[in-house]
Enzyme design. Structure first.
Site, PDB file in Angstrom:
ATOM      1  N   GLU B  64      47.794  48.827   9.685  1.00  0.00           N
ATOM      2  CA  GLU B  64      49.015  48.655  10.458  1.00  0.00           C
ATOM      3  C   GLU B  64      49.672  47.305  10.234  1.00  0.00           C
ATOM      4  O   GLU B  64      50.856  47.224   9.977  1.00  0.00           O
ATOM      5  CB  GLU B  64      48.732  48.908  11.934  1.00  0.00           C
ATOM      6  CG  GLU B  64      48.806  50.406  12.228  1.00  0.00           C
ATOM      7  CD  GLU B  64      47.851  50.862  13.309  1.00  0.00           C
ATOM      8  OE1 GLU B  64      47.717  50.129  14.300  1.00  0.00           O
ATOM      9  OE2 GLU B  64      47.246  51.940  13.157  1.00  0.00           O
ATOM     10  N   GLU B 306      41.998  27.930  49.550  1.00  0.00           N
ATOM     11  CA  GLU B 306      43.132  27.747  50.453  1.00  0.00           C
ATOM     12  C   GLU B 306      43.620  26.312  50.567  1.00  0.00           C
ATOM     13  O   GLU B 306      44.742  26.075  50.964  1.00  0.00           O
ATOM     14  CB  GLU B 306      42.780  28.340  51.820  1.00  0.00           C
ATOM     15  CG  GLU B 306      42.553  29.836  51.667  1.00  0.00           C
ATOM     16  CD  GLU B 306      42.212  30.575  52.946  1.00  0.00           C
ATOM     17  OE1 GLU B 306      41.954  29.906  53.956  1.00  0.00           O
ATOM     18  OE2 GLU B 306      42.204  31.809  52.908  1.00  0.00           O
TER      19      GLU B 306
END
Lengths: 97, 508
Positions: B64, B306
């Site tokens: 390809e 956090e």
């Protein structure tokens, strides 16, 4: 005078398809393109690097390198009309005749 | 007696684990996947690592992309194919499309193709070959019968030469047949599928699955696959173990009064989930836990989703803890990330790598719910189970925090996997009482030991951090969030039993 044809025929050893292709092509060239071509027959088993350069997958494969455009014909070339068409020879030959 | 199939190292991180040793040696293995699934990267990595790391030179047959494009594209992974070519460790067979027309006239075979492959193999004394993709051959020629026959011939020849081969094949659709043209039926006894599916959040997720290895063992479930800066990585699903080492020794959470609720601390090598609404003090609890470890000279790992490192060290400093010092000294590793930065498998990998590298004895993940927010339920469950199994095997005492969305009132532990994956559950809650917001702590469970069941009140103070004041008395419906005072008319233990019933029924 038509330009000279440069043809390469890739074959695989002594296989039936390859032998047929050689025979079919030689007959056709003798009849339709006498003196106007150079033909190189290349055995992929002996010259794999050439096959690599020309990206040969199938055998037999006939390549018309000159005049451009490049054409590739695959198979034993058993149908001479198709071969002439494939090499863009059909029109030219008929014109000469 | 059948011979045992040997395998060669794939050079693909994680693959040898799911394949129990690598790619079947001296055989052809089909790798099938839809376009964009990563078949080319798989092939090139197998070849490149083979040549560089395992002394097995390679031939790449490309249908390809052109060789120069492969060379260029693979440079981004740091793979220098040109160097291997110069060293005669790598050869291309270029079967990429050329612009000249092709006409088929009469019979032919693929002798040219096979001769070129053998030529390339001899040139570099190859032990590995990849053909990417065999499906393209079918688009080159009109007669699929010839292609099938020739591929079969090729596979047999390679077997004779004892060369390990990867053939890739295109899958028309994700859930359709294994490959276009049914290549798998005549080419190979070994089939690997690469899946590329849309996930619940609209992103793409790739997994790899070994469908079959003739005469050899392998994992059968799909494993996540990620292509990142150094190539393809496969993340074997962790194999959950029922139980790690048993509990024996108890260690301190860092808060004396809470240790008392557990009758002497939590078990070493246990997993504790601290669950509560935002602001109830889960991060403070985590800091207590880590500082306690660091003070005792234990290596600690703090994963924070956090807060930033600055926020956290400042936060710690406000309680008088010099977290910075421990980080500088290398005793505490603090990793702050946005949960969105990495995929679940990458976090799992990171946490595992760091735990092993730092020989961590205490690990905090604050918060787990930040990950739950972004992962699908399935993914999150796997993450929790995988993480838990890992920690159990590595003698780590773990604290996981979980943020609930309700500030007040009943919140259920719907996170069933959290509940089963944890040994201890601590609930932190706000309650409104006498016109004030008060804080409540309760131990929901301790695996392997009894624990106190009172609902305790606590405060967060700069002097002590989390400070347990004492049990709430003469109040009911605390867990419901809107408590009211009652006269104590019945036996306390009865009320306690009621609370327990409630918590068992999952209403808390």
């Amino acid at each position: 005078m038509a330009s000279k044809y440069l043809l390469k025929l890739y074959v695989l050893g002594q296989t039936a398809n390859s032998q047929k292709a050689i025979k079919n092509l030689k007959t056709l060239l003798k009849n339709d393109l006498k003196g106007l071509y150079t033909l190189k027959i290349i055995d992929v088993l002996k010259n794999p690097s050439l096959a690599e350069e020309d990206k040969i997958l199938a055998t037999p494969t006939l390549i018309k390198t000159l005049p451009s455009p490049i054409r590739k014909l695959i198979g034993d070339l058993s149908d001479s009309e198709k071969v002439l068409l494939g090499l863009d020879l059909s029109f030219e030959i008929k014109g000469e005749k | 007696m059948g011979s045992i199939m040997k395998k060669v190292a794939s050079g693909i991180h994680g693959f040898d684990s799911i394949s129990h040793g690598g790619i079947p040696q001296g055989r052809t293995t089909l790798v099938a996947g839809a376009s964009g699934s990563g078949k080319t990267v798989f092939s090139v990595q197998f070849l490149f690592k083979g040549a560089v790391d395992y002394g097995e030179n390679s031939v790449f047959v490309t249908f390809e992309e052109r060789p120069e494009d492969i060379i260029k594209n693979m440079k981004s992974f740091g793979w220098n194919i040109e160097k291997l070519q110069r060293e005669k460790k790598w050869a291309f067979v270029d079967a990429s499309p050329s612009d000249s027309d092709k006409v088929e006239i009469g019979h032919y075979d693929l002798g040219g193709f096979l001769a070129r492959i053998e030529y390339a193999i001899n040139k570099v004394k190859a032990k590995r070959i990849a053909i990417d993709s065999v499906s393209s051959l079918f688009t080159h020629f009109q007669d699929p019968g010839i292609i099938r026959h020739e591929l079969y011939r090729l596979a047999s020849r390679l077997k004779q030469l004892n060369i390990t081969c990867i053939m890739t094949a295109e899958r028309p659709t994700e859930d359709g047949p294994i490959s276009r043209y049914g290549v798998e039926e005549f080419v190979s006894d070994n089939v690997i599928l690469i899946h590329n599916r849309l996930n619940e959040r609209g992103g793409r997720e790739r997994t790899i699955e070994i469908l079959k290895f003739r005469g050899a063992s392998h994992d059968s479930e799909e494993a996540p696959l990620i292509v990142k800066d150094k190539g393809m990585n496969i993340y074997p699903r962790p194999k959950p173990i029922l139980r790690g080492k048993g509990f024996s020794e108890k260690i301190s959470t860092g808060i004396k009064d809470i240790d008392d609720l557990f009758y002497g601390g939590i078990y070493k090598n246990s997993t504790t989930v601290v669950t509560g609404a935002s602001g109830t003090g889960k991060t403070v609890f985590s800091l207590h836990f880590i500082i306690e470890g660091a003070t005792r000279g234990e290596n600690c790992l703090f994963i924070e989703f956090e807060e930033s490192p600055d926020q956290l060290t400042r936060n710690a400093a406000s309680f008088g803890w010099n977290l910075k010092k421990y980080i500088k000294g290398g005793l505490v590793s603090l990793i702050c990330h946005y949960p969105e930065d990495l995929k679940a498998e990458q976090y799992l990998n990171m946490i595992q790598d760091l735990t092993i590298k730092n020989k961590a004895k205490r690990v905090v993940v604050d918060s787990l719910s930040a990950l739950q927010r972004i992962y699908s339920e399935e993914k999150f469950r796997e993450f929790v189970i995988g993480q838990n199994a890992f920690f159990k095997m590595h003698d780590v005492t773990v604290l996981l925090t979980n943020t609930t969305s309700e500030l007040l009132g009943i919140s259920t532990i719907t996170e069933a996997h959290l509940s089963t994956a944890s040994d201890n559950i601590i609930i932190l809650k706000y309650v409104e009482l006498g016109g004030k917001m008060r804080r409540l702590i309760s131990i929901l469970k301790q695996r392997g030991s009894r624990h106190r069941k009172e609902l305790m009140e606590y405060e967060i103070t700069p002097q002590k951090g989390m400070d347990v004041i004492g049990p709430f008395e003469g109040v009911e419906n605390l867990m419901g969030g809107s408590a009211r005072r009652v006269e104590i008319r019945f036996d306390e233990t009865e009320a306690e039993a009621e609370f327990l019933e409630e918590s068992k029924s999952g209403r808390i």
